[in-house]
Each structure stands twice: as structure tokens, then as C-alpha cells.
Design a protein around this motif. Structure first.
Motif, PDB file in Angstrom:
ATOM      1  N   TYR A  64       0.845  -1.197   0.000  1.00 23.21           N
ATOM      2  CA  TYR A  64       0.000   0.000   0.000  1.00 23.21           C
ATOM      3  C   TYR A  64       0.882   1.249   0.000  1.00 23.21           C
ATOM      4  O   TYR A  64       1.999   1.230   0.509  1.00 23.21           O
ATOM      5  N   ASP A  65       0.343   2.351  -0.538  1.00 28.55           N
ATOM      6  CA  ASP A  65       1.089   3.608  -0.572  1.00 28.55           C
ATOM      7  C   ASP A  65       0.813   4.473   0.649  1.00 28.55           C
ATOM      8  O   ASP A  65       1.637   5.257   1.072  1.00 28.55           O
ATOM      9  N   VAL A  66      -0.395   4.323   1.187  1.00 33.73           N
ATOM     10  CA  VAL A  66      -0.767   5.196   2.312  1.00 33.73           C
ATOM     11  C   VAL A  66      -1.710   4.460   3.264  1.00 33.73           C
ATOM     12  O   VAL A  66      -2.560   3.681   2.830  1.00 33.73           O
ATOM     13  N   ALA A  67      -1.505   4.707   4.558  1.00 34.64           N
ATOM     14  CA  ALA A  67      -2.415   4.162   5.578  1.00 34.64           C
ATOM     15  C   ALA A  67      -3.184   5.317   6.209  1.00 34.64           C
ATOM     16  O   ALA A  67      -2.632   6.401   6.380  1.00 34.64           O
ATOM     17  N   VAL A  68      -4.468   5.086   6.508  1.00 37.63           N
ATOM     18  CA  VAL A  68      -5.287   6.109   7.166  1.00 37.63           C
ATOM     19  C   VAL A  68      -6.012   5.479   8.349  1.00 37.63           C
ATOM     20  O   VAL A  68      -6.786   4.543   8.162  1.00 37.63           O
ATOM     21  N   PRO A  69      -5.773   5.972   9.564  1.00 38.54           N
ATOM     22  CA  PRO A  69      -6.572   5.493  10.692  1.00 38.54           C
ATOM     23  C   PRO A  69      -8.006   5.990  10.529  1.00 38.54           C
ATOM     24  O   PRO A  69      -8.208   7.175  10.274  1.00 38.54           O
ATOM     25  N   VAL A  70      -8.981   5.094  10.626  1.00 40.08           N
ATOM     26  CA  VAL A  70     -10.375   5.522  10.445  1.00 40.08           C
ATOM     27  C   VAL A  70     -11.276   5.003  11.557  1.00 40.08           C
ATOM     28  O   VAL A  70     -11.107   3.888  12.033  1.00 40.08           O
ATOM     29  N   ILE A 163       4.628   0.777   4.629  1.00 39.43           N
ATOM     30  CA  ILE A 163       3.806   1.812   3.976  1.00 39.43           C
ATOM     31  C   ILE A 163       4.485   3.169   4.221  1.00 39.43           C
ATOM     32  O   ILE A 163       4.718   3.536   5.370  1.00 39.43           O
ATOM     33  N   PRO A 164       4.835   3.879   3.163  1.00 36.07           N
ATOM     34  CA  PRO A 164       5.650   5.089   3.351  1.00 36.07           C
ATOM     35  C   PRO A 164       4.920   6.282   3.975  1.00 36.07           C
ATOM     36  O   PRO A 164       5.554   7.160   4.543  1.00 36.07           O
ATOM     37  N   LEU A 165       3.577   6.296   3.879  1.00 39.64           N
ATOM     38  CA  LEU A 165       2.854   7.481   4.349  1.00 39.64           C
ATOM     39  C   LEU A 165       1.654   7.083   5.220  1.00 39.64           C
ATOM     40  O   LEU A 165       0.940   6.137   4.902  1.00 39.64           O
ATOM     41  N   VAL A 166       1.460   7.828   6.322  1.00 36.87           N
ATOM     42  CA  VAL A 166       0.253   7.662   7.145  1.00 36.87           C
ATOM     43  C   VAL A 166      -0.426   9.027   7.204  1.00 36.87           C
ATOM     44  O   VAL A 166       0.224  10.031   7.519  1.00 36.87           O
ATOM     45  N   LEU A 167      -1.709   9.058   6.867  1.00 36.46           N
ATOM     46  CA  LEU A 167      -2.445  10.323   6.922  1.00 36.46           C
ATOM     47  C   LEU A 167      -3.291  10.367   8.195  1.00 36.46           C
ATOM     48  O   LEU A 167      -4.333   9.721   8.292  1.00 36.46           O
ATOM     49  N   LEU A 168      -2.796  11.134   9.183  1.00 36.11           N
ATOM     50  CA  LEU A 168      -3.509  11.276  10.451  1.00 36.11           C
ATOM     51  C   LEU A 168      -4.569  12.365  10.320  1.00 36.11           C
ATOM     52  O   LEU A 168      -4.597  13.079   9.329  1.00 36.11           O
ATOM     53  N   GLY A 169      -5.374  12.538  11.352  1.00 37.35           N
ATOM     54  CA  GLY A 169      -6.411  13.565  11.340  1.00 37.35           C
ATOM     55  C   GLY A 169      -5.864  14.931  11.715  1.00 37.35           C
ATOM     56  O   GLY A 169      -4.905  15.420  11.135  1.00 37.35           O
ATOM     57  N   GLU A 170      -6.443  15.512  12.769  1.00 32.83           N
ATOM     58  CA  GLU A 170      -6.041  16.874  13.124  1.00 32.83           C
ATOM     59  C   GLU A 170      -4.903  16.858  14.130  1.00 32.83           C
ATOM     60  O   GLU A 170      -4.784  15.940  14.917  1.00 32.83           O
ATOM     61  N   ASN A 171      -4.100  17.912  14.067  1.00 33.63           N
ATOM     62  CA  ASN A 171      -3.095  18.137  15.092  1.00 33.63           C
ATOM     63  C   ASN A 171      -3.791  18.890  16.221  1.00 33.63           C
ATOM     64  O   ASN A 171      -4.055  20.079  16.125  1.00 33.63           O
ATOM     65  N   SER A 172      -4.098  18.195  17.319  1.00 35.68           N
ATOM     66  CA  SER A 172      -4.876  18.805  18.418  1.00 35.68           C
ATOM     67  C   SER A 172      -4.146  19.999  19.027  1.00 35.68           C
ATOM     68  O   SER A 172      -4.788  20.900  19.557  1.00 35.68           O
TER      69      SER A 172
END
Ligand SMILES: [Zn+2]
Length: 381
Positions: A64-70, A163-172
């Protein structure tokens, strides 16, 4: 209880400070954030994001290229939405740590339909139950360790799958006011994790040391050591690249079939937050017992700061929803999931009730003297 002069934050809220004008630090942080937001060139940030994506694709990762916590909430659906159109192999990672609702399942299942792969991780229920009970009984927070798990586990997955990239949500730190150096960060760090994912530094290591749970069992709950050392997986905050806006996220999610409640359920007036899982309601209710305010206050304060509600309108909603008891449907689920008797469960809740804030009337009914005092007109006299 005293309240902020601009919003409805009470002085009992942990870590909040009031300035000489009686305005809370959250409102001041919001003013700073708004000023900063206007100073951000979002077009340039989007270009930056494009190059981050390009770099990730160039790696030619094995799976995979990107992981996203959902979670399946509106924000995570919007994050997946941001990635579509880049020709990426997306792995969405869900941690099913509690009691999912029907609507929560529906919304989570939209993600594979959108064009992403979805993996659902369900931790060892015996261990998870023990950790929820520990958080609840010792700290009045059933989500104490669940919160670290859902931040940490997707990072472990990304590392293992290269996986080279993880897309997190907001920076609290940026969105809700925090340390200014952490607020500027576009990537996660151990310092950020320990402050914002682990409540007051209560990491898995700390829980292991203080409560005698073997650390080997808690590794998925901990910020991975490899993240400190190696640079091959980069975990970035969406809110750095795109203006983080809940209302906009709701619009985007609805386009994919996101469902919200027909009417407000309990504890708040919003119909689209905290609807996917049941233990969060307990977490929010404990705030009411410990600090005298709940989820409706959080939501009203946000809406007041964004100009969607007046302070008085907000106060009316808080009066209507904030102190509501937990309904029996929720309680029944908690008893089954956590293995308490009703008596044990309520004894724990009562132990958490702050008697400096709550008083009992002659019939034994609990109330908060001076609740919203001086805000609603009929209470001004
Ligand atoms: Zn305020």
C-alpha cells in the motif's frame, strides 16, 4: 462554578486558564488559531501535500502507498476522500476497541465502497476489558488506553507493511490550543503522542509499570520505537495541509452515504459526533460527574467561537442536554461488555462524582448549584 466570559467553559475544566478579563485559554487559542489560519496559504499547503503523495508513490511500496486510521466518522471519511484521485493504494485501519453501534458499522463500511482497502483490528477482548475497567476505576476514564491504541496501532501496521505514508487527522495542539512548537508540526512525534494520545503521559509503558500488566501484551498500545529512528514511514496531519472544518467534513461524508442520527440522542445536541461507538458516552458522562460539564458544553463552545451560536443559545442547549443521565440502553451494554453488576457499576460512577461541584437536594437528587449562573437571563436575578 465560574464560566468563561466569551464561551461556556467552566473553571473546573482541567488545564484551562482564565485571563484577567475572565476569558478562557481555549477562546484565546481560538483567536490565535483564526489569525494563524488567515496567515496560511492553503493553496501552497495543498501543493506541499501533492509532493508528499508523490514521494510516497515513488517508493513503490510492496502493498500500500498510504495508511489512514479511520473510525468511520465524518472526519475519517473526509481523509479518505482527500486521497482519492491520486491513484494510491489506500489501507484504512480501524481499531474496534469498544462497542460499535449499527450506524457506526454502516458508516465504516462506506470506506471500502469509496475505493480504499479496510482492515479492522479487534484487540484481545480480555485484555481490552481489563484496560477499560482499569481506566474507569482508577482514573474515571474508560478510554484511557483505547485512545493510545487507536493512535498507535495504525503506525505499527504502516511500519510492518512498509507503507511510506500515514495520513492522520487533526493536530490537536493546533486545533484545540496547545504547545506552539507542537502546533506547528506537520508530522507526529513521540512528544506529541505522549501529550495528546496518552492522557497526561499515561502511556502503555507507564500502565505496565504501575499496574503490573506485562509490557509485551501492550506493545500495540505504545508509540512504535521505529518511528523515532527511521524515516521510511512518515505520518502527517491532514490539518496541516487542509483547513480542518467539521461542518465541511460532514458535507463531504454525506456525499458518500454517511448517516447521522435522526434527532439528538443524549448528552449533546449534535447528531453526527460520537455516534459510532458506545463507550465514548460513558467517557463523556464521567466528565459531567468529575468536572460538572459534558459534551454539549464542548459542542456549544465550539459553535459559539465559530459564530454559529450566541452564548445564550449555547447555554440553553447545555441546560437541556449536558447533565442528562446515561440511558438504560447504554448501561445494559456496559454491564454486558465490562462484566459489572448494576450495583458495582453505579458505585464506581458515584465514587467519581465531585462533591465540591455536586450537591444533593432533600429528596436525594443530585444537582449543580449555580449551574450556568449569570448566563441565562432568568437566573440573573
Ligand atoms: Zn472561553
Amino acid at each position: 462554578m465560574k464560566y468563561c466570559r466569551k464561551c461556556l467553559v467552566p473553571d473546573t475544566k482541567p488545564y484551562v486558564e482564565f485571563d484577567e478579563k475572565g476569558v478562557c485559554s481555549a477562546c484565546r487559542a481560538h483567536e490565535k488559531k483564526n489569525a494563524a489560519l488567515h496567515g496560511i496559504d492553503w493553496k501552497a499547503r495543498e501543493e506541499e501535500f501533492k509532493s508528499v503523495v508523490k514521494e510516497a508513490r515513488a517508493v513503490k511500496a510492496p502493498y500500500y502507498d498510504v495508511a489512514v486510521p479511520v473510525s468511520g466518522g465524518k472526519d475519517s471519511i473526509s481523509q479518505v476522500h482527500r486521497l482519492l484521485g491520486y491513484d494510491l493504494r489506500i489501507l484504512a485501519v480501524n481499531v474496534d476497541y469498544g462497542i460499535k453501534t449499527e450506524i457506526g458499522w454502516h458508516n465504516l463500511m462506506l470506506i471500502p465502497e469509496m475505493g480504499a482497502n479496510l482492515t479492522i483490528y479487534r484487540p484481545d477482548r480480555k485484555l481490552q476489558r481489563k484496560l477499560i475497567r482499569l481506566g474507569l476505576e482508577e482514573y474515571g476514564d474508560p478510554d484511557l488506553m483505547s485512545h493510545t491504541l487507536l493512535h498507535a496501532y495504525p503506525l505499527h501496521v504502516a511500519l510492518k507493511f512498509h507503507i511510506p505514508l500515514v495520513l492522520l487527522g487533526e493536530n490537536s495542539a493546533f486545533e484545540y490550543g496547545g504547545s506552539s512548537s507542537l502546533a506547528q508540526q506537520n508530522t507526529i512525534s513521540r512528544e506529541w503522542f505522549e501529550r495528546y494520545a496518552a492522557n497526561a503521559g499515561r502511556t502503555a509503558k507507564w500502565v505496565s509499570e504501575t499496574h503490573g500488566i506485562p509490557y509485551e501484551q501492550l506493545v500495540p498500545y505504545e508509540y512504535p520505537e521505529e518511528m523515532d529512528k527511521q524515516q521510511s514511514t512518515k505520518a502527517v496531519f491532514t490539518s496541516y495541509y487542509f483547513h480542518w472544518d467539521s461542518e465541511r467534513h460532514l458535507e463531504i461524508a454525506k456525499r458518500y452515504g454517511f448517516r447521522e442520527l435522526q434527532s439528538p440522542r443524549e448528552g449533546t445536541y449534535r447528531t453526527y459526533v460520537g455516534i459510532d461507538e458506545k463507550i465514548n458516552r460513558l467517557h463523556q458522562y464521567l466528565k459531567v460527574l468529575k468536572f460538572g460539564y459534558g459534551r454539549a458544553t464542548d459542542h456549544a463552545c465550539e459553535d459559539i467561537r465559530n459564530g454559529r451560536l450566541t452564548r445564550e443559545e449555547g447555554a440553553r442547549l447545555v441546560k437541556q442536554y449536558d447533565l442528562e443521565d446515561i440511558s438504560d440502553d447504554y448501561i445494559q451494554s456496559y454491564l454486558e461488555f465490562l462484566g459489572y453488576t448494576r450495583e458495582e457499576f453505579f458505585a464506581i460512577l458515584e465514587r467519581m462524582r465531585n462533591r465540591e461541584i455536586w450537591k444533593q437536594d432533600k429528596e436525594g437528587k443530585w444537582f449543580i448549584p449555580g449551574h450556568l449562573n449569570g448566563i441565562l437571563p432568568q437566573e440573573k436575578e
